[in-house]
Design a protein around this motif. Structure first.
Motif, PDB file in Angstrom:
ATOM      1  N   LEU A 234       0.617  -1.569  -0.248  1.00 39.99           N
ATOM      2  CA  LEU A 234       0.166   0.216   0.242  1.00 39.99           C
ATOM      3  C   LEU A 234       0.586   1.275  -0.182  1.00 39.99           C
ATOM      4  O   LEU A 234       0.647   2.171  -0.910  1.00 39.99           O
ATOM      5  CB  LEU A 234      -0.528  -0.002   0.877  1.00 39.99           C
ATOM      6  CG  LEU A 234      -2.181  -1.011   1.270  1.00 39.99           C
ATOM      7  CD1 LEU A 234      -2.516  -1.025   2.212  1.00 39.99           C
ATOM      8  CD2 LEU A 234      -3.061  -0.395   0.273  1.00 39.99           C
ATOM      9  N   GLU A 235       1.897   0.618   0.992  1.00 37.69           N
ATOM     10  CA  GLU A 235       2.401   2.760   0.841  1.00 37.69           C
ATOM     11  C   GLU A 235       3.351   2.411  -0.560  1.00 37.69           C
ATOM     12  O   GLU A 235       3.803   3.791  -0.607  1.00 37.69           O
ATOM     13  CB  GLU A 235       3.404   2.362   1.797  1.00 37.69           C
ATOM     14  CG  GLU A 235       3.376   2.149   3.375  1.00 37.69           C
ATOM     15  CD  GLU A 235       4.273   1.437   4.276  1.00 37.69           C
ATOM     16  OE1 GLU A 235       5.312   1.115   4.076  1.00 37.69           O
ATOM     17  OE2 GLU A 235       3.780   1.728   5.710  1.00 37.69           O
ATOM     18  N   GLN A 236       3.556   1.260  -1.814  1.00 34.26           N
ATOM     19  CA  GLN A 236       4.452   1.574  -2.544  1.00 34.26           C
ATOM     20  C   GLN A 236       3.047   2.219  -3.660  1.00 34.26           C
ATOM     21  O   GLN A 236       3.753   1.837  -4.851  1.00 34.26           O
ATOM     22  CB  GLN A 236       5.455   0.615  -2.912  1.00 34.26           C
ATOM     23  CG  GLN A 236       7.261   0.565  -1.946  1.00 34.26           C
ATOM     24  CD  GLN A 236       6.951  -0.573  -1.652  1.00 34.26           C
ATOM     25  OE1 GLN A 236       6.845  -1.839  -3.049  1.00 34.26           O
ATOM     26  NE2 GLN A 236       8.418  -0.982  -0.883  1.00 34.26           N
ATOM     27  N   SER A 237       1.851   1.852  -4.008  1.00 28.25           N
ATOM     28  CA  SER A 237       1.168   1.887  -4.590  1.00 28.25           C
ATOM     29  C   SER A 237       0.364   3.069  -6.246  1.00 28.25           C
ATOM     30  O   SER A 237       0.099   2.540  -6.116  1.00 28.25           O
ATOM     31  CB  SER A 237      -0.884   2.086  -3.652  1.00 28.25           C
ATOM     32  OG  SER A 237      -0.599   2.736  -2.619  1.00 28.25           O
ATOM     33  N   GLY A 238       2.038   3.677  -5.459  1.00 25.89           N
ATOM     34  CA  GLY A 238       1.829   5.186  -6.429  1.00 25.89           C
ATOM     35  C   GLY A 238       2.544   4.601  -7.546  1.00 25.89           C
ATOM     36  O   GLY A 238       2.296   4.619  -7.957  1.00 25.89           O
ATOM     37  N   ASP A 239       3.370   3.239  -7.422  1.00 28.32           N
ATOM     38  CA  ASP A 239       4.529   3.174  -8.410  1.00 28.32           C
ATOM     39  C   ASP A 239       3.529   1.815  -8.945  1.00 28.32           C
ATOM     40  O   ASP A 239       4.142   1.154 -10.099  1.00 28.32           O
ATOM     41  CB  ASP A 239       5.172   2.095  -7.933  1.00 28.32           C
ATOM     42  CG  ASP A 239       6.864   3.202  -7.034  1.00 28.32           C
ATOM     43  OD1 ASP A 239       6.305   4.460  -7.521  1.00 28.32           O
ATOM     44  OD2 ASP A 239       6.961   3.317  -6.066  1.00 28.32           O
ATOM     45  N   HIS A 240       2.832   1.005  -8.706  1.00 23.87           N
ATOM     46  CA  HIS A 240       1.528  -0.101  -9.348  1.00 23.87           C
ATOM     47  C   HIS A 240       1.311   0.591 -11.053  1.00 23.87           C
ATOM     48  O   HIS A 240       0.477   1.630 -11.015  1.00 23.87           O
ATOM     49  CB  HIS A 240      -0.155   0.266  -8.719  1.00 23.87           C
ATOM     50  CG  HIS A 240      -0.437  -1.217  -8.820  1.00 23.87           C
ATOM     51  ND1 HIS A 240      -1.107  -1.764  -9.692  1.00 23.87           N
ATOM     52  CD2 HIS A 240      -1.230  -2.016  -7.598  1.00 23.87           C
ATOM     53  CE1 HIS A 240      -1.290  -3.065 -10.016  1.00 23.87           C
ATOM     54  NE2 HIS A 240      -1.343  -3.563  -8.416  1.00 23.87           N
ATOM     55  N   LEU A 241       1.588  -0.460 -11.872  1.00 19.16           N
ATOM     56  CA  LEU A 241       1.341  -0.210 -12.732  1.00 19.16           C
ATOM     57  C   LEU A 241       0.383  -0.170 -13.457  1.00 19.16           C
ATOM     58  O   LEU A 241      -0.222  -0.020 -14.729  1.00 19.16           O
ATOM     59  CB  LEU A 241       2.045  -1.332 -13.774  1.00 19.16           C
ATOM     60  CG  LEU A 241       3.905  -1.566 -13.341  1.00 19.16           C
ATOM     61  CD1 LEU A 241       4.251  -2.527 -14.000  1.00 19.16           C
ATOM     62  CD2 LEU A 241       4.659  -0.062 -13.996  1.00 19.16           C
ATOM     63  N   TRP A 242      -0.515  -0.655 -12.432  1.00 16.55           N
ATOM     64  CA  TRP A 242      -1.695  -1.681 -12.887  1.00 16.55           C
ATOM     65  C   TRP A 242      -3.262  -0.117 -12.396  1.00 16.55           C
ATOM     66  O   TRP A 242      -4.599  -0.032 -13.400  1.00 16.55           O
ATOM     67  CB  TRP A 242      -2.593  -2.634 -12.913  1.00 16.55           C
ATOM     68  CG  TRP A 242      -1.665  -3.629 -13.902  1.00 16.55           C
ATOM     69  CD1 TRP A 242      -0.067  -3.924 -13.614  1.00 16.55           C
ATOM     70  CD2 TRP A 242      -1.933  -4.501 -15.480  1.00 16.55           C
ATOM     71  NE1 TRP A 242       0.100  -4.396 -14.171  1.00 16.55           N
ATOM     72  CE2 TRP A 242      -0.862  -4.820 -14.988  1.00 16.55           C
ATOM     73  CE3 TRP A 242      -2.463  -4.068 -15.664  1.00 16.55           C
ATOM     74  CZ2 TRP A 242      -0.758  -6.396 -16.928  1.00 16.55           C
ATOM     75  CZ3 TRP A 242      -3.001  -4.965 -17.392  1.00 16.55           C
ATOM     76  CH2 TRP A 242      -2.638  -5.730 -17.269  1.00 16.55           C
TER      77      TRP A 242
END
Length: 353
Positions: A234-242
């Motif tokens: 969740l903390e890295q969700s800004g980098d989620h590709l989709w």
């Protein structure tokens, strides 16, 4: 071009269904032009024909991606919700495709396991007409954290419709085990080895109950580890590709506090389970651990009775006017945790009517 009235999963691939008429030789100039444009784009994005390598790598990678029981339960409950609440059937074929895409999402984001955040993509894969997407999105936001608000069972099976959260289930299990242990200890006067005169059958029961306490401790630790990984995702969700960037922000804002609260509750229960396990230790079964404090037989029952309070549930008593509110009004009035308690109380009232 996809039919605007149906999701892409409903459409079979067909070149001749694209816009434009066929030429006399059976070819479609519009489709041919689109194919040429697509080929040029692929050449730019994947030079030296590397697109085939990417597809092959993804195909190989998703074979090793795992889908945990809680994710399977979430998908099954979503299907049940759509069928029972909206009379929308989601076929097995569509679910298989959906799971495959969830695996691709995990793989392309560098993970070996499907995370709850990947399941946000289900809102784009399980509707048949556009207005259904809103239902699915709202349901996912309410149920995305596995077994926290949806009443999921500890073994991963579904208990949809239950008012008991997984935290409640763990606490209930520990309470029941404690009461059984106390009953058995009264028969042995606190003896857990048989050396002080406890019957073999009673001692064997106590040891069996202790093993069950340890099993629950292991499950609690596994769940905490899963949620720790989920919080990191969740903390890295800004980098989620989709995910859309705005949706990634919403995921962090909504799900991080909820997940953090659940982790705190699991930690408390893990401490209680460990304390219950240690209360059954003796100088003969402490496995040589010098750090274990051995509880004397004559105070063992008293110690176990004081490990935690019996009234472990802290439900709020809502007024009749509050329980008659609609979902939208309740969402506006309460914060996330209070809103979940309100929903559970409303469900209980509806079952009693």
């Amino acid at each position: 071009m996809s039919n605007p009235g149906y999701s892409d999963c409903d459409m079979e691939d067909s070149v001749d269904d694209d816009n434009g008429a066929s030429t006399g030789d059976g070819s479609n100039p519009v489709s041919a032009n689109k194919d040429s444009t697509t080929e040029k784009l692929c050449t730019i994005l994947f030079p030296n024909n590397r697109l085939d390598e990417v597809i092959h790598s993804l195909t190989s990678a998703i074979e090793s991606i795992t889908v945990g029981p809680s994710i399977c339960t979430l998908i099954k409950d979503l299907r049940t919700y759509l069928r029972e609440e909206h009379r929308v059937e989601v076929s097995d074929r569509r679910l298989v495709k959906a799971v495959r895409l969830l695996k691709i999402s995990a793989a392309t984001n560098g993970r070996v396991k499907v995370d709850p955040i990947d399941c946000l993509l289900l809102q784009h894969m399980t509707w048949r007409v556009p207005e259904q997407r809103v239902w699915i999105r709202d349901w996912l936001w309410d149920n995305l954290i596995p077994s926290v608000d949806s009443g999921g069972a500890i073994d991963g099976s579904s208990t949809e419709g239950s008012t008991m959260t997984e935290v409640d289930q763990f606490r209930l299990l520990l309470n029941n085990l404690r009461h059984e242990i106390i009953t058995a200890l009264r028969k042995t006067s606190g003896d857990v080895t048989g050396i002080q005169g406890g019957r073999n059958v009673d001692v064997a029961l106590i040891q069996s109950l202790q093993m069950e306490v340890r099993r629950i401790s292991t499950v609690l630790q596994r769940r905490r580890d899963d949620l720790a990984r989920h919080m990191e995702t969740l903390e890295q969700s800004g980098d989620h590709l989709w995910l859309d960037p705005d949706e990634a922000i919403s995921a962090r804002q909504l799900l991080l506090p909820r997940t953090g609260g659940f982790v705190v509750e699991l930690r408390k229960m893990a401490v209680d389970a460990r304390a219950l396990d240690l209360s059954l230790s003796s100088s003969d079964n402490s496995d040589g651990d010098d750090g274990v404090v051995v509880v004397l037989n004559d105070v063992r029952i008293s110690v176990i009775e004081q490990i935690w309070e019996d009234n472990y549930r802290s439900d709020v008593n809502f007024s009749e006017d509050e329980l008659s509110m609609g979902m939208r009004d309740a969402k506006a009035k309460y914060d996330i945790e209070m809103f979940r308690k309100w929903k559970r109380a409303k469900k209980r009232i509806q079952k009693e009517l």
